[in-house]
Write a protein that holds these residues in place. Structure first.
Motif, PDB file in Angstrom:
ATOM      1  N   GLY A 255       0.754  -0.895   0.438  1.00  0.00           N
ATOM      2  CA  GLY A 255       0.193   0.071   0.030  1.00  0.00           C
ATOM      3  C   GLY A 255       0.822   0.954   0.078  1.00  0.00           C
ATOM      4  O   GLY A 255       0.590   2.587   0.442  1.00  0.00           O
ATOM      5  N   GLU A 256       2.666   1.420  -0.379  1.00  0.00           N
ATOM      6  CA  GLU A 256       2.807   1.976  -0.856  1.00  0.00           C
ATOM      7  C   GLU A 256       2.066   2.754  -1.972  1.00  0.00           C
ATOM      8  O   GLU A 256       2.508   4.222  -1.517  1.00  0.00           O
ATOM      9  N   ILE A 257       1.929   3.139  -3.069  1.00  0.00           N
ATOM     10  CA  ILE A 257       1.211   3.142  -4.050  1.00  0.00           C
ATOM     11  C   ILE A 257       0.350   2.341  -4.141  1.00  0.00           C
ATOM     12  O   ILE A 257       0.024   0.700  -3.884  1.00  0.00           O
ATOM     13  N   ALA A 258      -0.599   3.282  -5.051  1.00  0.00           N
ATOM     14  CA  ALA A 258      -1.734   2.258  -5.280  1.00  0.00           C
ATOM     15  C   ALA A 258      -1.836   1.889  -5.956  1.00  0.00           C
ATOM     16  O   ALA A 258      -2.440   0.656  -6.555  1.00  0.00           O
ATOM     17  N   SER A 259      -1.396   1.761  -7.596  1.00  0.00           N
ATOM     18  CA  SER A 259      -1.419   0.768  -8.667  1.00  0.00           C
ATOM     19  C   SER A 259      -0.375   1.384  -9.362  1.00  0.00           C
ATOM     20  O   SER A 259       0.587   1.992  -9.572  1.00  0.00           O
ATOM     21  N   ALA A 260      -0.475   0.328 -10.898  1.00  0.00           N
ATOM     22  CA  ALA A 260       0.520   0.576 -11.544  1.00  0.00           C
ATOM     23  C   ALA A 260       0.073   0.581 -13.045  1.00  0.00           C
ATOM     24  O   ALA A 260      -0.529  -0.089 -12.958  1.00  0.00           O
ATOM     25  N   GLY A 261       1.087   1.533 -14.034  1.00  0.00           N
ATOM     26  CA  GLY A 261       0.379   1.108 -15.245  1.00  0.00           C
ATOM     27  C   GLY A 261       1.947   0.685 -15.938  1.00  0.00           C
ATOM     28  O   GLY A 261       2.803   1.695 -16.229  1.00  0.00           O
ATOM     29  N   LEU A 262       2.081  -0.294 -16.864  1.00  0.00           N
ATOM     30  CA  LEU A 262       3.865  -0.734 -17.347  1.00  0.00           C
ATOM     31  C   LEU A 262       3.082  -0.961 -18.643  1.00  0.00           C
ATOM     32  O   LEU A 262       3.014  -1.886 -19.074  1.00  0.00           O
ATOM     33  N   ASP A 263       4.003  -0.761 -19.400  1.00  0.00           N
ATOM     34  CA  ASP A 263       4.738  -1.249 -20.870  1.00  0.00           C
ATOM     35  C   ASP A 263       5.822  -1.412 -20.652  1.00  0.00           C
ATOM     36  O   ASP A 263       6.087  -2.491 -22.111  1.00  0.00           O
ATOM     37  N   VAL A 264       6.725  -1.542 -20.311  1.00  0.00           N
ATOM     38  CA  VAL A 264       7.850  -2.475 -20.384  1.00  0.00           C
ATOM     39  C   VAL A 264       8.468  -2.555 -19.111  1.00  0.00           C
ATOM     40  O   VAL A 264       8.172  -2.410 -17.824  1.00  0.00           O
ATOM     41  N   TYR A 265       9.635  -3.674 -18.964  1.00  0.00           N
ATOM     42  CA  TYR A 265      10.150  -4.441 -18.418  1.00  0.00           C
ATOM     43  C   TYR A 265      11.214  -4.783 -18.356  1.00  0.00           C
ATOM     44  O   TYR A 265      12.507  -4.263 -19.402  1.00  0.00           O
ATOM     45  N   ARG A 266      11.513  -5.228 -17.258  1.00  0.00           N
ATOM     46  CA  ARG A 266      13.759  -5.546 -16.599  1.00  0.00           C
ATOM     47  C   ARG A 266      14.112  -6.451 -18.141  1.00  0.00           C
ATOM     48  O   ARG A 266      14.780  -6.443 -18.549  1.00  0.00           O
TER      49      ARG A 266
END
Length: 326
Positions: A255-266
C-alpha cells in the motif's frame, strides 16, 4: 560488382522493404514471434553490409567486431541502448534510429495506461467476465479522478511534452523533472520544474519517460516508491531497467502506492507467471508504446530509408553517432 547484403532481424512487410530490394540482396528472419538466435544472427551479420534491428536485438561488441563489411545498423526504435555505440563508431558504422515519429502515439499509450489504472478498466472487465456483477453499488469498482490532479513527468523530452499537452485537457497541474530545466517547455505547457524527490512527494500520477543511462538505471527503487503518496499511480513507458521491479511489487503489495500501468519491463518478454500479473491493481501491456499501424509503418520506412541512404553513399536521415563520416 557484388550487391550489398542487408539482414533484417524481424519479419517486415514486403512492400516496406521494396526500396532495399532494388539495390541490395535482402534476407529476413521469418520467425513470427521467436527472436532470431544469437549464433545465427552472428553468422548472418558477419557477411552483411547493413543490419535492420529492433529494440530487443542485442548488437554487442562481439557481433560488430566480427562484421568487417558492416556500414550501418538501423534500429527500428528511438532508443539504442541495445547497440554497442562506441564499438560501432570505432569501426565507422552508422547507428540509426527513428526519432520523432512515435512521440504522439507513445504519449497516447501513456495516457491510456494512466486512465486505465485510475478508473480500473481492466479490473472492471474481468469483474464482469468472472460473473461478479450482480447489482449496482455506491462504491462498486470506484477508482480515482484524473481531472484537476497533479501529474509528474520524469524525463521531459519530446514524448514528455506530448503527455503534458494531453494533461492540459484534463485540467491537471503538471510537474516535471529532467536532467536540465526547460524554460520554453514550462512556459508553453504551464509545467513546473522540480527536484525528483519533490515530484515524487507531490504527484498523484507519475510517468517515467527516462532513457536508459547509468544515471537512470534503477532510478525507481524502494526509496523512490516510499516517497510517493499511498494514492499515487505509477506509469512506466520509458525503460524497464529504470525500475527495480521487486521494489515496485513490494510498494504495491504494502500500500505504499495505489496502482501501476506498465508497458516496459526489466527482462522482456515477461512470462505469464510474472509476480506483477498476480496484482489486480496493475495494468500490463506488452511493450506497445508505438504499436499503431500508422506509426509502426512509418518507423519501418525510416529504418529502411536510413539503410538505403548509406548504401547510396549518403548520410542517414536519422543517426546517433555523429562522429561517423562518409
Amino acid at each position: 560488382m557484388k550487391q550489398p547484403y542487408v539482414y533484417i532481424t524481424k519479419k517486415i512487410p514486403k512492400e516496406v522493404i521494396g526500396p532495399l530490394e532494388k539495390i541490395a540482396t535482402v534476407k529476413m528472419w521469418n520467425g513470427e514471434s521467436e527472436k532470431v538466435p544469437v549464433e545465427f544472427l552472428k553468422r548472418e551479420v558477419a557477411n552483411a553490409t547493413a543490419l535492420f534491428t529492433t529494440l530487443d536485438d542485442t548488437i554487442d561488441h562481439s557481433i560488430i567486431e566480427n562484421s568487417p563489411q558492416l556500414k550501418v545498423i538501423s534500429n527500428m526504435a528511438v532508443g539504442y541502448d541495445n547497440i554497442d555505440i562506441s564499438t560501432a563508431t570505432k569501426h565507422s558504422i552508422f547507428v540509426c534510429n527513428t526519432p520523432d515519429i512515435l512521440n504522439d502515439t507513445t504519449a497516447d499509450l501513456a495516457f491510456a495506461l494512466l486512465m486505465s489504472s485510475a478508473r480500473r478498466i481492466v479490473e472492471g472487465q474481468q469483474f464482469i467476465k468472472d460473473g461478479y456483477w450482480k447489482d449496482w453499488g455506491p462504491l462498486l469498482m470506484v477508482g480515482r479522478d484524473i481531472h484537476h490532479k497533479t501529474l509528474g513527468i520524469v524525463g521531459m523530452g519530446r514524448i514528455g511534452e506530448k503527455v503534458a499537452k494531453r494533461a492540459t485537457g484534463f485540467d491537471m497541474e503538471v510537474l516535471y523533472h529532467n536532467r536540465t530545466k526547460r524554460d520554453s517547455v514550462g512556459e508553453a505547457l504551464n509545467a513546473t520544474y522540480c527536484s525528483f524527490d519533490e515530484l515524487l512527494e507531490k504527484a498523484d500520477f507519475i510517468i517515467n519517460l527516462l532513457p536508459l543511462t547509468d544515471e537512470t538505471r534503477n532510478k525507481f527503487d524502494e526509496s523512490a516508491f516510499s516517497k510517493m503518496k499511498n494514492t499515487a499511480i505509477f506509469i512506466n513507458v520509458g525503460r524497464g531497467m529504470s525500475v527495480v521491479e521487486e521494489d515496485l511489487i513490494y510498494a504495491l503489495q504494502n500500500g505504499e502506492i495505489a496502482s501501476a500501468g506498465l508497458d516496459v519491463y526489466r527482462h522482456e518478454p515477461i512470462s505469464n507467471q510474472h509476480p506483477l500479473l498476480k496484482l489486480d491493481q496493475v495494468v500490463l501491456v506488452p511493450h506497445i508504446g508505438s504499436a499503431t499501424i500508422e506509426t509502426r509503418t512509418k518507423m519501418m520506412q525510416l529504418t529502411v530509408q536510413n539503410i538505403v541512404n548509406v548504401l547510396e553513399g549518403k548520410y542517414p536521415e536519422a543517426y546517433v553517432n555523429k562522429d561517423v563520416k562518409l
